[in-house]
Design a protein around this motif. Sequence first.
Motif, PDB file in Angstrom:
ATOM      1  N   THR A  19      45.397  48.407  43.198  1.00  0.00           N
ATOM      2  CA  THR A  19      44.208  49.230  43.440  1.00  0.00           C
ATOM      3  C   THR A  19      43.145  48.443  44.192  1.00  0.00           C
ATOM      4  O   THR A  19      42.555  48.932  45.171  1.00  0.00           O
ATOM      5  N   ILE A  20      42.888  47.215  43.746  1.00  0.00           N
ATOM      6  CA  ILE A  20      41.887  46.363  44.395  1.00  0.00           C
ATOM      7  C   ILE A  20      42.307  46.050  45.831  1.00  0.00           C
ATOM      8  O   ILE A  20      41.512  46.128  46.769  1.00  0.00           O
ATOM      9  N   THR A  21      43.569  45.689  45.995  1.00  0.00           N
ATOM     10  CA  THR A  21      44.050  45.286  47.311  1.00  0.00           C
ATOM     11  C   THR A  21      44.038  46.455  48.295  1.00  0.00           C
ATOM     12  O   THR A  21      43.666  46.290  49.465  1.00  0.00           O
ATOM     13  N   VAL A  22      44.428  47.651  47.825  1.00  0.00           N
ATOM     14  CA  VAL A  22      44.421  48.819  48.709  1.00  0.00           C
ATOM     15  C   VAL A  22      42.987  49.145  49.134  1.00  0.00           C
ATOM     16  O   VAL A  22      42.737  49.519  50.287  1.00  0.00           O
ATOM     17  N   PHE A  23      42.030  49.008  48.213  1.00  0.00           N
ATOM     18  CA  PHE A  23      40.617  49.215  48.562  1.00  0.00           C
ATOM     19  C   PHE A  23      40.206  48.288  49.703  1.00  0.00           C
ATOM     20  O   PHE A  23      39.627  48.716  50.710  1.00  0.00           O
ATOM     21  N   GLY A 185      53.493  44.248  53.005  1.00  0.00           N
ATOM     22  CA  GLY A 185      54.554  43.255  52.983  1.00  0.00           C
ATOM     23  C   GLY A 185      54.235  42.101  52.058  1.00  0.00           C
ATOM     24  O   GLY A 185      55.102  41.631  51.308  1.00  0.00           O
ATOM     25  N   ILE A 186      52.993  41.643  52.083  1.00  0.00           N
ATOM     26  CA  ILE A 186      52.579  40.556  51.190  1.00  0.00           C
ATOM     27  C   ILE A 186      52.661  41.011  49.734  1.00  0.00           C
ATOM     28  O   ILE A 186      53.114  40.264  48.851  1.00  0.00           O
ATOM     29  N   GLY A 252      40.271  35.682  46.550  1.00  0.00           N
ATOM     30  CA  GLY A 252      41.430  35.068  45.908  1.00  0.00           C
ATOM     31  C   GLY A 252      41.039  34.299  44.663  1.00  0.00           C
ATOM     32  O   GLY A 252      41.685  34.396  43.614  1.00  0.00           O
ATOM     33  N   THR A 253      39.960  33.513  44.754  1.00  0.00           N
ATOM     34  CA  THR A 253      39.483  32.756  43.591  1.00  0.00           C
ATOM     35  C   THR A 253      38.999  33.697  42.494  1.00  0.00           C
ATOM     36  O   THR A 253      39.306  33.502  41.306  1.00  0.00           O
ATOM     37  N   SER A 254      38.233  34.714  42.870  1.00  0.00           N
ATOM     38  CA  SER A 254      37.700  35.654  41.884  1.00  0.00           C
ATOM     39  C   SER A 254      38.825  36.325  41.108  1.00  0.00           C
ATOM     40  O   SER A 254      38.800  36.371  39.871  1.00  0.00           O
ATOM     41  N   PHE A 255      39.834  36.848  41.823  1.00  0.00           N
ATOM     42  CA  PHE A 255      40.932  37.549  41.154  1.00  0.00           C
ATOM     43  C   PHE A 255      41.751  36.588  40.293  1.00  0.00           C
ATOM     44  O   PHE A 255      42.082  36.898  39.146  1.00  0.00           O
ATOM     45  N   THR A 256      42.066  35.416  40.830  1.00  0.00           N
ATOM     46  CA  THR A 256      42.918  34.475  40.108  1.00  0.00           C
ATOM     47  C   THR A 256      42.250  33.966  38.835  1.00  0.00           C
ATOM     48  O   THR A 256      42.841  33.995  37.745  1.00  0.00           O
ATOM     49  N   VAL A 257      41.010  33.503  38.947  1.00  0.00           N
ATOM     50  CA  VAL A 257      40.321  32.941  37.777  1.00  0.00           C
ATOM     51  C   VAL A 257      40.025  34.023  36.739  1.00  0.00           C
ATOM     52  O   VAL A 257      40.210  33.821  35.534  1.00  0.00           O
ATOM     53  N   PHE A 378      44.054  39.661  51.933  1.00  0.00           N
ATOM     54  CA  PHE A 378      45.004  38.556  51.816  1.00  0.00           C
ATOM     55  C   PHE A 378      44.749  37.754  50.545  1.00  0.00           C
ATOM     56  O   PHE A 378      45.677  37.325  49.867  1.00  0.00           O
ATOM     57  N   GLY A 379      43.470  37.533  50.223  1.00  0.00           N
ATOM     58  CA  GLY A 379      43.137  36.742  49.038  1.00  0.00           C
ATOM     59  C   GLY A 379      43.678  37.343  47.772  1.00  0.00           C
ATOM     60  O   GLY A 379      44.340  36.664  46.966  1.00  0.00           O
ATOM     61  N   THR A 380      43.435  38.638  47.554  1.00  0.00           N
ATOM     62  CA  THR A 380      43.926  39.278  46.335  1.00  0.00           C
ATOM     63  C   THR A 380      45.433  39.490  46.386  1.00  0.00           C
ATOM     64  O   THR A 380      46.115  39.402  45.364  1.00  0.00           O
ATOM     65  N   ALA A 381      45.967  39.762  47.583  1.00  0.00           N
ATOM     66  CA  ALA A 381      47.401  40.008  47.694  1.00  0.00           C
ATOM     67  C   ALA A 381      48.213  38.730  47.483  1.00  0.00           C
ATOM     68  O   ALA A 381      49.164  38.709  46.706  1.00  0.00           O
ATOM     69  N   ILE A 382      47.814  37.650  48.152  1.00  0.00           N
ATOM     70  CA  ILE A 382      48.580  36.407  48.055  1.00  0.00           C
ATOM     71  C   ILE A 382      48.405  35.756  46.688  1.00  0.00           C
ATOM     72  O   ILE A 382      49.378  35.524  45.958  1.00  0.00           O
TER      73      ILE A 382
END
Length: 438
Positions: A19-23, A185-186, A252-257, A378-382
Amino acid sequence: MINDISHDLDTTVQGVQITITVFLLVMAALMIPGGKLTDRYGRKRCFLVGLAVYGTGALLSAAAPGLGVLILGNSVLEGIGTALLIPPVYILTTLLFTDLTSRARAFGVIMAAGGIGAAAGPLIGGLITTAISWRAAFVFQALVIALIIVLSRTIADPVPPEPTRPFDVRGAVLSAGGLVLIVMGILAADDNIWLTLALLGAGCLVLAWFTHVIRSEERAGGEPLLSTSLFHNRASNLGLITQNIQWLLLMGTSFTVATYLQVVRDRDAIETGVIFTAATLGLLAASLTAERLAARRAQRTLIIAGFALTGAGIGVLIAMVGGSSSNWAFAPGLLLIGLGLGVMLTPSVNVVQSAFPESRQGEISGLSRSVSNLGSSFGTAIAGTILVAGLSDHAYLVAMGTLAFAALVGLGTALRMPRTAATPAASGPSATGLRPGT
């Protein structure tokens, strides 16, 4: 809100990640067309329509009975609304503030607000989610949108719209389709590597077709969605790359942490949000000094320093996961990342926007925002794909290690930027921003 949404809607963390990534993807795919539409319909009108669409999406998300409706409201409608409202902000700022220092001050305030919003979101969302529900957090968004619409009545558009200006529909469809395929794809990487390769290949082919179409349109004397001459400015090209990587690092940092703290360490939304205030403070402190920094240091120097600080912060986050059981051990790393991003977000935007004259601001603003939001996707997807493939300390380290590598790539790109970048004049050869040597 990750845990609460996944439990309430009977989905998974990966479902919320999608959902986040599609947004973010919808924003990235439509930002170039959104920037182009400002020339035809006016900056203020696009801004207000975007706000209205975003607010509608927020209310629909609040009432979502399942993941599908949440994706429609949050990912699609809010993504479309953002693509319409963001380019006018950057265009108006560039047109109203004409010298580098005042523009740096204005962009600094905007970057501070945007960065604080991104970093403080976990705290605000966590407080509302814990006190009421995650649905109330979306209602809160709609209320903020309503307030902005009221305050926007006094905005003056310095350049009149051009209703007869052509709009390249075919180019808009191709550019959006190519970007969608690449990020899909990612996202598929943790399920099927062959599907990933197929989607990435298809995305590259569609973007190649898009490039052919806009070049053909230019040769025929028409006005394509995106002029290839935008890519003839070396400083702007490198600035766009740094923008992409900066937002990749932030999201990427926000989602991961956030996911690691909530799922692996079992912290609630409020605790996670409070820890993220360290990044918020860093962003605020650095962004609000943008004018002073721009007057004393070259834009290139600030971008280099920003990547160095951000990379150091990621290194601290990697070291802390195994070195301490305290969640507050994440604060120093998040503070450094916030400082680093705050130092370089404004200079990167300034380098890109200032490379082109008034007549090109619609195009370059849309391209700039698309590149930035593609970085967020890319950040949230990868990082998200790596993390949700196995929620553990090991997955966290791999995800953060990937972000550390991205920071090094950003630093290398910043080191290649020219030490001085000319601002185009109102007329003459430089008015197009075409200075291959700059």
